[in-house]
Scaffold this motif. Structure first.
Motif, PDB file in Angstrom:
ATOM      1  N   LYS A   4       0.846  -1.194   0.000  1.00 34.46           N
ATOM      2  CA  LYS A   4       0.000   0.000   0.000  1.00 34.46           C
ATOM      3  C   LYS A   4       0.878   1.240   0.000  1.00 34.46           C
ATOM      4  CE  LYS A   4      -3.412   2.495   2.713  1.00 34.46           C
ATOM      5  NZ  LYS A   4      -4.044   2.638   4.007  1.00 34.46           N
ATOM      6  N   VAL A   5       0.625   2.139  -0.923  1.00 36.59           N
ATOM      7  CA  VAL A   5       1.357   3.401  -0.988  1.00 36.59           C
ATOM      8  C   VAL A   5       0.772   4.358   0.045  1.00 36.59           C
ATOM      9  CG1 VAL A   5       1.830   5.417  -2.436  1.00 36.59           C
ATOM     10  CG2 VAL A   5       1.995   3.121  -3.405  1.00 36.59           C
ATOM     11  N   ILE A   6       1.650   5.016   0.791  1.00 34.22           N
ATOM     12  CA  ILE A   6       1.251   6.007   1.794  1.00 34.22           C
ATOM     13  C   ILE A   6       1.644   7.384   1.265  1.00 34.22           C
ATOM     14  CG2 ILE A   6       1.567   6.801   4.180  1.00 34.22           C
ATOM     15  CD1 ILE A   6       0.294   3.973   3.951  1.00 34.22           C
ATOM     16  N   GLU A   7       0.685   8.285   1.225  1.00 35.26           N
ATOM     17  CA  GLU A   7       0.945   9.657   0.767  1.00 35.26           C
ATOM     18  C   GLU A   7       0.220  10.636   1.671  1.00 35.26           C
ATOM     19  OE1 GLU A   7      -0.132  10.153  -3.322  1.00 35.26           O
ATOM     20  OE2 GLU A   7       1.203   8.573  -4.002  1.00 35.26           O
ATOM     21  N   THR A   8       0.851  11.784   1.908  1.00 36.43           N
ATOM     22  CA  THR A   8       0.228  12.846   2.685  1.00 36.43           C
ATOM     23  C   THR A   8       0.671  14.203   2.152  1.00 36.43           C
ATOM     24  OG1 THR A   8      -0.033  13.841   4.874  1.00 36.43           O
ATOM     25  CG2 THR A   8       2.062  12.729   4.441  1.00 36.43           C
ATOM     26  N   SER A   9      -0.229  15.161   2.172  1.00 33.64           N
ATOM     27  CA  SER A   9       0.129  16.527   1.771  1.00 33.64           C
ATOM     28  C   SER A   9       0.875  17.242   2.899  1.00 33.64           C
ATOM     29  CB  SER A   9      -1.127  17.318   1.390  1.00 33.64           C
ATOM     30  OG  SER A   9      -2.016  17.383   2.502  1.00 33.64           O
ATOM     31  N   GLN A  20       6.170   8.468  -1.083  1.00 31.16           N
ATOM     32  CA  GLN A  20       6.654   8.919   0.223  1.00 31.16           C
ATOM     33  C   GLN A  20       6.937   7.721   1.114  1.00 31.16           C
ATOM     34  OE1 GLN A  20       3.334  11.417   1.249  1.00 31.16           O
ATOM     35  NE2 GLN A  20       4.482  13.298   0.798  1.00 31.16           N
ATOM     36  N   ALA A  21       6.075   6.707   1.035  1.00 30.64           N
ATOM     37  CA  ALA A  21       6.273   5.487   1.814  1.00 30.64           C
ATOM     38  C   ALA A  21       5.454   4.370   1.192  1.00 30.64           C
ATOM     39  CB  ALA A  21       5.858   5.693   3.267  1.00 30.64           C
ATOM     40  N   CYS A  35      14.868  18.673   3.401  1.00 30.13           N
ATOM     41  CA  CYS A  35      14.287  19.769   4.194  1.00 30.13           C
ATOM     42  C   CYS A  35      13.300  20.656   3.449  1.00 30.13           C
ATOM     43  CB  CYS A  35      15.411  20.606   4.786  1.00 30.13           C
ATOM     44  SG  CYS A  35      16.493  21.358   3.556  1.00 30.13           S
ATOM     45  N   PHE A  36      12.544  20.107   2.504  1.00 29.37           N
ATOM     46  CA  PHE A  36      11.486  20.887   1.873  1.00 29.37           C
ATOM     47  C   PHE A  36      10.383  21.155   2.878  1.00 29.37           C
ATOM     48  CE2 PHE A  36      13.015  18.989  -2.177  1.00 29.37           C
ATOM     49  CZ  PHE A  36      13.224  20.162  -2.876  1.00 29.37           C
ATOM     50  N   ASP A  37       9.909  22.386   2.920  1.00 31.21           N
ATOM     51  CA  ASP A  37       8.741  22.736   3.724  1.00 31.21           C
ATOM     52  C   ASP A  37       7.524  22.424   2.862  1.00 31.21           C
ATOM     53  OD1 ASP A  37       6.537  24.067   4.859  1.00 31.21           O
ATOM     54  OD2 ASP A  37       7.765  25.739   5.561  1.00 31.21           O
ATOM     55  N   PRO A  38       6.661  21.490   3.274  1.00 29.30           N
ATOM     56  CA  PRO A  38       5.530  21.117   2.424  1.00 29.30           C
ATOM     57  C   PRO A  38       4.538  22.250   2.200  1.00 29.30           C
ATOM     58  CG  PRO A  38       5.333  20.074   4.573  1.00 29.30           C
ATOM     59  CD  PRO A  38       6.682  20.736   4.523  1.00 29.30           C
ATOM     60  N   ALA A  64       2.703   9.505  10.579  1.00 28.13           N
ATOM     61  CA  ALA A  64       1.352   9.770  11.095  1.00 28.13           C
ATOM     62  C   ALA A  64       0.288   9.336  10.090  1.00 28.13           C
ATOM     63  CB  ALA A  64       1.199  11.246  11.440  1.00 28.13           C
ATOM     64  N   GLU A  65       0.540   9.560   8.824  1.00 27.23           N
ATOM     65  CA  GLU A  65      -0.416   9.153   7.787  1.00 27.23           C
ATOM     66  C   GLU A  65      -0.627   7.636   7.811  1.00 27.23           C
ATOM     67  OE1 GLU A  65      -3.200   9.627   4.776  1.00 27.23           O
ATOM     68  OE2 GLU A  65      -2.261  11.170   6.034  1.00 27.23           O
TER      69      GLU A  65
END
Length: 126
Positions: A4-9, A20-21, A35-38, A64-65
């Motif tokens: 399962k792909v995990i994505e969060t904004s 992302q995971a 160090c990108f600020d989302p 957390a996602e």
């Protein structure tokens, strides 16, 4: 095996063909974060301490996602632009874990995306 792909904004979007995971069984494989600020898409890199804290914030958001925290992390890999940054990065990084530290390696590499100084990837377990 289920994957399962995990994505969060709440973390930076991938800048290439990766997720992302990925959750595979009870293991979560988190791609390296820099160090990108989302919120702004800008780098937070006035110094290596700020970089490290932003990297850890990005990783925390991905965890957390997936319903996890740093307590679920069993392995990390830290990539540094120069090994002279080790102590500073270690100081910031250590603030995110209690006494049950994950396994880890830290390596210096020739270059990192956007010429940042720190990239960290993780493996966590549910």
């Amino acid at each position: 095996m289920n994957k399962k792909v995990i994505e969060t904004s709440a973390a930076p979007a991938p800048i290439g063909p990766y997720s992302q995971a990925v959750m595979a069984g009870n293991l979560l494989f988190l791609s390296g974060q820099v160090c990108f600020d989302p919120a702004t898409g800008e780098l937070k890199n006035t110094d290596v301490t700020e970089e490290t804290h932003q990297v850890m914030a990005n990783l925390k958001a991905v965890l957390a996602e997936a319903g996890m925290t740093f307590d679920n992390v069993v392995k990390t890999t830290i990539f540094l632009s120069d090994m002279s940054l080790f102590a500073t990065v270690n100081e910031a990084y250590s603030q995110y874990f209690s006494s049950a530290f994950p396994a880890r390696e830290t390596v210096a590499v020739k270059g990192l995306p956007r010429n940042v100084n720190v990239e960290i990837s993780m493996i966590a377990t549910a």
